[in-house]
Design a protein around this motif. Structure first.
Motif, short mmCIF file in Angstrom:
data_model
loop_
_atom_site.label_atom_id
_atom_site.label_comp_id
_atom_site.label_asym_id
_atom_site.label_seq_id
_atom_site.Cartn_x
_atom_site.Cartn_y
_atom_site.Cartn_z
N ALA A 108 36.08 38.08 56.63
CA ALA A 108 37.16 37.05 57.50
C ALA A 108 37.54 36.07 57.30
CB ALA A 108 35.77 36.86 58.91
N GLU A 109 37.33 36.09 56.46
CA GLU A 109 36.99 34.04 55.89
C GLU A 109 38.60 35.14 55.00
OE1 GLU A 109 38.12 30.60 54.75
OE2 GLU A 109 36.25 31.61 55.68
N LYS A 110 38.44 35.83 54.32
CA LYS A 110 40.31 36.82 53.63
C LYS A 110 41.17 36.79 54.70
CE LYS A 110 38.36 39.37 50.17
NZ LYS A 110 38.41 40.60 48.77
N ALA A 111 41.04 36.67 55.74
CA ALA A 111 42.62 37.01 56.83
C ALA A 111 42.87 36.25 57.35
CB ALA A 111 40.78 37.66 57.91
N LYS A 112 42.10 34.63 57.36
CA LYS A 112 42.66 33.19 57.30
C LYS A 112 43.70 33.07 56.39
CE LYS A 112 38.40 31.36 58.61
NZ LYS A 112 37.72 30.09 58.09
N ARG A 113 44.51 34.19 55.50
CA ARG A 113 44.96 34.00 54.38
C ARG A 113 44.98 33.26 53.22
NH1 ARG A 113 47.66 38.45 55.23
NH2 ARG A 113 47.04 40.39 56.52
N ASP A 114 46.05 32.06 53.67
CA ASP A 114 46.51 30.70 52.70
C ASP A 114 45.59 29.56 53.01
OD1 ASP A 114 48.44 31.12 55.00
OD2 ASP A 114 49.62 29.81 54.80
N LYS A 115 45.27 30.06 54.80
CA LYS A 115 44.40 28.68 55.02
C LYS A 115 42.56 28.91 54.57
CE LYS A 115 47.15 27.48 59.01
NZ LYS A 115 47.48 27.07 60.51
N ALA A 116 42.40 30.66 53.97
CA ALA A 116 41.19 30.80 53.29
C ALA A 116 40.70 29.38 52.94
CB ALA A 116 40.74 31.86 52.82
N ALA A 118 39.15 28.33 48.94
CA ALA A 118 38.14 29.28 47.66
C ALA A 118 37.36 29.50 47.48
CB ALA A 118 39.97 29.12 46.90
N VAL A 119 36.89 28.56 47.52
CA VAL A 119 35.12 28.33 46.98
C VAL A 119 34.40 29.11 48.21
CG1 VAL A 119 33.16 27.01 46.77
CG2 VAL A 119 35.92 25.87 46.55
N GLN A 120 35.02 29.05 49.41
CA GLN A 120 33.99 29.64 50.46
C GLN A 120 34.79 31.44 49.48
OE1 GLN A 120 31.54 29.62 52.01
NE2 GLN A 120 31.13 31.10 53.93
N LEU A 121 35.36 31.87 49.89
CA LEU A 121 35.98 33.11 48.81
C LEU A 121 34.86 33.46 48.40
CD1 LEU A 121 39.60 33.52 49.95
CD2 LEU A 121 37.61 34.71 50.67
N ILE A 237 45.00 57.86 53.72
CA ILE A 237 44.43 56.24 52.45
C ILE A 237 44.40 55.39 53.61
CG2 ILE A 237 45.50 56.29 50.87
CD1 ILE A 237 43.90 56.21 49.00
N GLY A 238 45.20 55.57 54.03
CA GLY A 238 44.93 53.85 54.76
C GLY A 238 46.01 53.08 53.30
N TRP A 239 47.14 51.65 54.30
CA TRP A 239 47.38 50.86 53.69
C TRP A 239 46.98 50.20 53.24
CZ3 TRP A 239 52.09 52.06 52.98
CH2 TRP A 239 53.38 53.34 53.99
N MET A 240 47.26 49.49 51.68
CA MET A 240 46.39 48.49 51.12
C MET A 240 45.34 47.76 52.38
SD MET A 240 44.10 48.17 48.30
CE MET A 240 45.52 48.91 46.71
N SER A 241 45.92 47.27 53.47
CA SER A 241 45.17 46.18 54.18
C SER A 241 44.37 46.77 54.94
CB SER A 241 46.89 45.39 54.54
OG SER A 241 47.75 46.36 55.11
N ASP A 242 44.61 47.95 55.13
CA ASP A 242 43.70 48.83 56.55
C ASP A 242 42.99 48.99 55.38
OD1 ASP A 242 45.86 48.96 58.03
OD2 ASP A 242 46.76 50.79 56.83
N ILE A 243 42.56 49.18 54.55
CA ILE A 243 40.90 49.53 53.47
C ILE A 243 40.78 48.73 53.58
CG2 ILE A 243 39.94 50.43 50.93
CD1 ILE A 243 43.00 51.87 50.96
N GLU A 244 41.42 46.78 52.69
CA GLU A 244 40.54 45.71 52.83
C GLU A 244 40.19 45.45 53.83
OE1 GLU A 244 43.40 43.31 51.95
OE2 GLU A 244 43.40 43.48 49.36
#
Length: 494
Positions: A108-116, A118-121, A237-244
């Motif tokens: 969920a945090e990674k899904a925020k992309r540039d608004k994620a 970094a410390v929480q990640l 196998i899915g695209w990379m973003s799918d697997i993530e």
């Protein structure tokens, strides 16, 4: 060549011990109350048996937020159950709950992309790693494999395609009950332990075998360009973003919905007693509840209205793949394509090999096959590797010239008879093992609705005429129905 190539027939007595005339008598069908379909064949040539379980669910059946899940589940279902693969499930289970909570938070945090944050990640990733390390203390690696291996099992494996997922094993006939106990336990009590670490393994597989491999990258791009609407264009196998974005919760839901008796076809071939085997399977699998009925894919690929060309510039040897949209398996024109495939690409006497590899020496190899699946309309494909100093353009021109000949010059009756003879030989050879027959039974039952496609295909192909071949060539081998993909070496000529 076609993934499920050719027919039954077994008109020749061969090592398989079956004949086309008797295959209908040899295969015993049994459908359980929960929908599980059994296909049984007694073959007493050796004290062994092959058992294949085919689920009618593949990557073509995934929703947009599930892409790659069938392939990842293939990995996960080797991890064990509540009693296999664990030293202490009662102690392991709470950690698995914490791992899943943390994994979902991280996604969920990674899904925020540039608004994620970094410390929480970083905090969540470290927590996930620590929890996985703690849970690993309870894991017994590869216990499924060890159980089968210690009891004489061989060829223990699985594979996922766009059309389905299959689990297979060969083992001594007196160990069939072990297979039933293990596989029934796996269906009812699978534990998707080590999910996020295994997801990382799949992501590395994606990077190594697809993103970093020019041939695989071209193939994925080619299929994605060929299918704009139908999910056949999506990689298994899915695209990379799918697997993530995949979670254990989502994988468990997919598993419980579809990896169920009503979506399963089981083939058991070998030294068995049919009646006793049915009772054995009923005892272990009969009480399982059906899952969801898999809805058919309703998306239809729009008719292509012009040639599509895909170029990949890479530090790799030039290669070319050419595709034409065609109907699904078991349709009238698909039988004609079976004949065309053999004329053009089956063996050293095929037209492409004789003309392009031997006579003109334009290519080092030429392949003819259809892909990426069979359940739905797919592609007739030609792939080739130019021989230095020849170019992709020269090879492309030669391929097109051979396809044009099919439109204008009727195939001889002698060539058609040669194809039928070759089919008989190849199928007898392929069916010479318990595993080969088990694979064909489950595959054809899954993609065509009946394993009897095997006994019917040769008869359908025998009715194909030179005029049919010309008509199909004219209708399908057109510029507007064509997609061409090729690799150009950096600094090289096309």
């Amino acid at each position: 060549m076609k993934r499920i190539v050719m027919a039954v027939m077994l008109m020749m007595l061969s090592v398989s011990g079956l004949q086309a005339a008797t295959l209908e008598e040899k295969v015993v069908e049994h459908t359980m109350k929960n929908g599980m379909k059994l296909l049984l064949v007694e073959r007493h040539t050796s004290p062994t048996v092959s058992a294949w379980i085919r689920f009618r669910v593949g990557s073509v059946d995934e929703k947009s937020d599930e892409r790659g899940i069938a392939h990842l589940l293939e990995h996960m279902l080797f991890k064990g159950t509540t009693t296999i693969g664990t030293k202490d499930y009662a102690s392991e289970k709470p950690l698995l709950v914490q791992i899943e909570q943390t994994g979902q938070q991280l996604i969920a945090e990674k899904a925020k992309r540039d608004k994620a944050d970094a410390v929480q990640l970083d905090t969540l990733q470290k927590k996930l790693t620590a929890l996985e390390s703690e849970a690993s203390k309870f894991v017994i690696k590869d216990e499924f494999f060890e159980l089968y291996s210690k009891n004489g099992g061989t060829g223990y494996n699985a594979f996922t395609s766009r059309d389905g997922t299959t689990y297979l094993i060969s083992l001594p006939a007196n160990k069939l009950e072990l297979w039933a106990a293990i596989e029934a336990d796996r269906l009812q009590n699978a534990v998707l332990r080590e999910f996020y670490s295994e997801r990382s393994v799949v992501m590395e597989e994606r990077r190594r075998s697809y993103d970093a491999d020019p041939d695989s990258k071209l193939w994925e791009t080619f299929l994605a360009s060929s299918f704009l609407a139908h999910p056949y264009g999506q990689p298994t196998i899915g695209w990379m973003s799918d697997i993530e974005g995949l979670t254990r919760t989502k994988a468990e839901q997919f598993f419980h919905n579809y990896y169920a008796p009503n979506n399963a076809i089981v083939a058991i071939v070998g030294d068995i007693d049919t009646a006793a085997t049915i009772k054995l399977v009923e005892r272990y699998f009969g009480d399982m509840k059906p899952g969801k009925t898999l809805a058919p894919v309703t998306a239809e690929e729009p008719k292509q209205a012009g040639e599509r060309r895909i170029e990949l510039v890479a530090e790799a040897e030039p290669t070319i793949v050419m595709g034409f949209h065609k109907p699904a398996i078991a349709t009238a024109d698909d039988y004609v394509f079976d004949v065309i495939t053999m004329i053009l690409g089956s063996g050293r006497t095929s037209r492409f090999h004789k003309k392009m590899v031997i006579e003109k020496q334009l290519a080092t190899d030429v392949g003819v096959f259809d892909a990426p699946g069979s359940r739905y309309p797919n592609l007739f494909l030609v792939s080739a590797t130019p021989r230095t100093p020849h170019t992709v353009s020269e090879v492309e021109a030669s391929i097109l010239a051979e396809l044009e000949l099919l439109k204008t010059q009727p195939v001889t009756e002698r060539d058609l008879q040669r194809i039928l003879n070759k089919m008989e030989y190849e199928e007898a050879r392929r069916m010479g093992t318990n595993g080969g027959l088990a694979r064909n039974l489950t595959e054809y039952e899954a993609v065509t609705g009946s394993w009897r496609y095997m006994t019917e295909q040769r008869g359908k192909i025998a009715k194909v005429t030179p005029a049919d071949i010309q008509r199909v060539a004219r209708d399908y081998f057109t510029r507007e129905n064509r997609t061409v993909g090729f690799i150009t070496k950096k600094g090289g000529d096309k």
